[in-house]
Design a protein around this motif. Structure first.
Motif, short mmCIF file in Angstrom:
data_model
loop_
_atom_site.label_atom_id
_atom_site.label_comp_id
_atom_site.label_asym_id
_atom_site.label_seq_id
_atom_site.Cartn_x
_atom_site.Cartn_y
_atom_site.Cartn_z
N LEU A 243 0.82 -1.21 0.00
CA LEU A 243 0.00 0.00 0.00
C LEU A 243 0.86 1.26 0.00
N VAL A 244 0.53 2.20 -0.90
CA VAL A 244 1.17 3.51 -0.91
C VAL A 244 0.35 4.41 0.01
N GLN A 245 0.80 4.52 1.24
CA GLN A 245 0.01 5.21 2.25
C GLN A 245 -0.18 6.68 1.94
N GLY A 246 0.76 7.28 1.23
CA GLY A 246 0.65 8.70 0.92
C GLY A 246 -0.48 9.03 -0.03
N LEU A 247 -1.12 8.02 -0.62
CA LEU A 247 -2.24 8.25 -1.53
C LEU A 247 -3.57 7.79 -0.95
N SER A 248 -3.55 7.29 0.27
CA SER A 248 -4.80 6.89 0.91
C SER A 248 -5.68 8.11 1.13
N ASN A 249 -6.97 7.94 0.94
CA ASN A 249 -7.96 9.02 1.13
C ASN A 249 -7.80 10.15 0.14
N LYS A 250 -7.12 9.92 -0.98
CA LYS A 250 -6.96 10.95 -2.02
C LYS A 250 -7.96 10.78 -3.17
N GLU A 251 -8.79 9.75 -3.11
CA GLU A 251 -9.76 9.44 -4.17
C GLU A 251 -9.09 9.34 -5.53
N ILE A 252 -8.08 8.48 -5.61
CA ILE A 252 -7.33 8.28 -6.85
C ILE A 252 -8.19 7.52 -7.86
N ILE A 253 -8.16 7.99 -9.12
CA ILE A 253 -8.95 7.35 -10.17
C ILE A 253 -8.08 6.81 -11.32
N LYS A 254 -6.82 7.25 -11.43
CA LYS A 254 -5.93 6.77 -12.48
C LYS A 254 -4.49 6.74 -11.97
N VAL A 255 -3.71 5.80 -12.50
CA VAL A 255 -2.29 5.74 -12.17
C VAL A 255 -1.47 5.66 -13.46
N PHE A 256 -0.20 6.08 -13.37
CA PHE A 256 0.68 6.18 -14.52
C PHE A 256 2.09 5.81 -14.09
N ALA A 257 2.92 5.36 -15.03
CA ALA A 257 4.30 5.04 -14.68
C ALA A 257 5.18 5.12 -15.91
N THR B 277 9.86 4.91 -16.72
CA THR B 277 11.04 4.14 -16.36
C THR B 277 11.37 4.23 -14.87
N ASP B 278 11.49 5.45 -14.34
CA ASP B 278 11.94 5.64 -12.96
C ASP B 278 11.04 6.54 -12.13
N TYR B 279 9.81 6.76 -12.57
CA TYR B 279 8.90 7.58 -11.78
C TYR B 279 7.46 7.23 -12.11
N ALA B 280 6.54 7.73 -11.28
CA ALA B 280 5.14 7.36 -11.43
C ALA B 280 4.25 8.53 -11.02
N ALA B 281 2.95 8.38 -11.28
CA ALA B 281 2.00 9.44 -10.96
C ALA B 281 0.63 8.85 -10.67
N ALA B 282 -0.19 9.63 -9.97
CA ALA B 282 -1.57 9.24 -9.68
C ALA B 282 -2.45 10.48 -9.79
N LEU B 283 -3.66 10.30 -10.30
CA LEU B 283 -4.60 11.40 -10.51
C LEU B 283 -5.83 11.18 -9.65
N SER B 284 -6.24 12.23 -8.94
CA SER B 284 -7.40 12.13 -8.05
C SER B 284 -8.68 12.53 -8.76
N LYS B 285 -9.79 12.23 -8.13
CA LYS B 285 -11.11 12.52 -8.69
C LYS B 285 -11.31 14.00 -8.93
N ASN B 286 -10.74 14.86 -8.08
CA ASN B 286 -10.92 16.30 -8.25
C ASN B 286 -9.84 16.94 -9.10
N GLY B 287 -8.98 16.12 -9.75
CA GLY B 287 -8.02 16.66 -10.70
C GLY B 287 -6.67 17.02 -10.13
N ASP B 288 -6.35 16.54 -8.92
CA ASP B 288 -5.02 16.75 -8.36
C ASP B 288 -4.08 15.66 -8.86
N LEU B 289 -2.85 16.05 -9.22
CA LEU B 289 -1.86 15.11 -9.71
C LEU B 289 -0.74 14.96 -8.69
N TYR B 290 -0.36 13.71 -8.42
CA TYR B 290 0.72 13.39 -7.49
C TYR B 290 1.80 12.62 -8.25
N THR B 291 3.08 12.94 -7.98
CA THR B 291 4.18 12.23 -8.61
C THR B 291 5.19 11.78 -7.57
#
Length: 370
Positions: free
Chosen positions: A296-310, A312-326
């Motif tokens: 579990l990636v605890q830093g993304l819990s309760n963020k309402e993530i709807i999409k993930v991306f990756a 070579t050496d990094y990744a991202a997640a997109l929340s329901k309200n349009g916030d992007l995390y990398t």
């Protein structure tokens, strides 16, 4: 289920704007260069050297190792390195509307669609047969095998998804079949070690909703679950153990909503909205560099993530309200967080709602609501 691709952006807003960061060479700018970096997101239309028509509402984006494809209607523009013809002439007009784009290390694909079906066009490096046009370094020894303009591929199947690894390509069709071509040394074609220079069908009797690949392994989502094949020497194949090469599709025992294949790691969005990672490297986990079990990636819990991306050496997640995390390694500023790496996910500061994002090896392009 979500049907977006790691290397494609399907915009849904009536008006959109592009933000880009990382190495500017592959961004839609007329002055991109290898030594010019945006370490935070920039609204590309606000740059004086924006190189797309200002009236164009981009509907498809694909990013590769050091190049990008962007499409609207039946137009495709390409930016970045072009030593193998992966830009296809930089601008191309196709007879039908562009449905899908995909970029590998040095190769590119465009899928167009009309009422009769789809047509695949390929260009760029073809040393391993990854373009599917019937050529490779084996069939044409001693020559640099590449196609510098889009070439139609003879493939009489309706394409629903297409992704590229570094030097291979995987295709899903409406006929509930999966095909692959290109380099096979790590089993990334799902059919042994033999390279293929034309689309070659996998023994995989499942309808595929989505594919993901960025290096040398592939993930595929079916109504019956998630599957993988290719390199798993770091445990990225989510089998609970290290397998050097997975030569044919293996099922992953997880209930999955979305997923992304990185380099030596995978990112999974479970049906309950929690994000998990597995493998080595950019895991988004504090003090954990490798895990053979989805963690579990605890830093993304309760963020309402709807999409993930990756990538070579990094990744991202997109929340329901349009916030992007990398998170991950920040070479060339590709995290969009400034000059530092991010071991755990951090929010990217974009003053618009993010709709989707495409992660290249050293650059990223986000499509945002205007």
């Amino acid at each position: 289920m979500l049907k977006h691709g790691i290397r494609k952006v399907h915009t849904q807003a009536s008006k959109t704007v592009l933000y880009g960061w990382g190495q500017t060479l592959a961004l839609p700018l007329s002055k991109g260069s290898t030594d010019r970096i945006f370490d935070r997101p920039r609204s590309l239309k606000e740059e004086q050297d924006y190189a797309l028509p200002t009236h164009a509402d981009v509907t498809r984006v694909a990013t590769g190792w050091a190049h990008s494809l962007l499409a609207f209607d039946n137009q495709v523009y390409a930016f970045g390195l072009d030593q193998s013809g992966q830009l296809g002439g930089s601008h191309a007009t196709f007879p039908d509307e562009v449905k899908l784009l995909a970029c590998g290390r040095e190769h590119s694909h465009v899928v167009t669609e009309n009422k009769e079906g789809t047509q695949l066009y390929s260009f760029g490096n073809n040393m391993y047969g990854q373009l599917g046009v019937g050529k490779s370094k084996r069939s044409d020894p001693g020559t640099l095998v590449c196609e510098r303009t889009p070439q139609p591929v003879h493939f009489n199947h309706h394409i629903t998804d297409i992704v590229c690894g570094l030097d291979h390509t995987v295709i899903a069709t409406q006929q509930e079949e999966v095909y692959a071509m290109g380099w096979a040394a790590d089993g990334q074609l799902g059919q042994g070690f033999e390279d293929k220079n034309r689309p070659s069908r996998l023994t995989f009797p499942h309808h595929v909703d989505k594919l993901s690949s960025s290096t040398d392994f592939t993930l595929a989502l079916t109504p019956g679950g998630l599957w993988t094949w290719g390199n798993s020497e770091y445990g990225q194949g989510l089998q609970g153990r290290i397998i050097d090469r997975i030569l044919e599709p293996l099922k992953i025992q997880m209930d999955v909503s979305d997923f992304a294949a990185g380099g030596p790691f995978s990112v999974i969005l479970a049906s309950d909205g929690q994000v998990y990672t597995c493998g080595y490297g950019a895991l988004g986990l504090d003090k954990v560099i490798q895990t053979l079990e989805p963690t579990l990636v605890q830093g993304l819990s309760n963020k309402e993530i709807i999409k993930v991306f990756a990538s070579t050496d990094y990744a991202a997640a997109l929340s329901k309200n349009g916030d992007l995390y990398t998170w991950g390694l920040n070479g060339s500023g590709r995290l969009g967080l400034g000059p530092t790496d991010a071991i755990v996910p951090k929010r990217v500061d974009i003053d618009k709602q993010v709709i989707d994002v495409s992660l290249g090896t050293n650059h990223a392009i986000a499509t945002c609501a205007e």
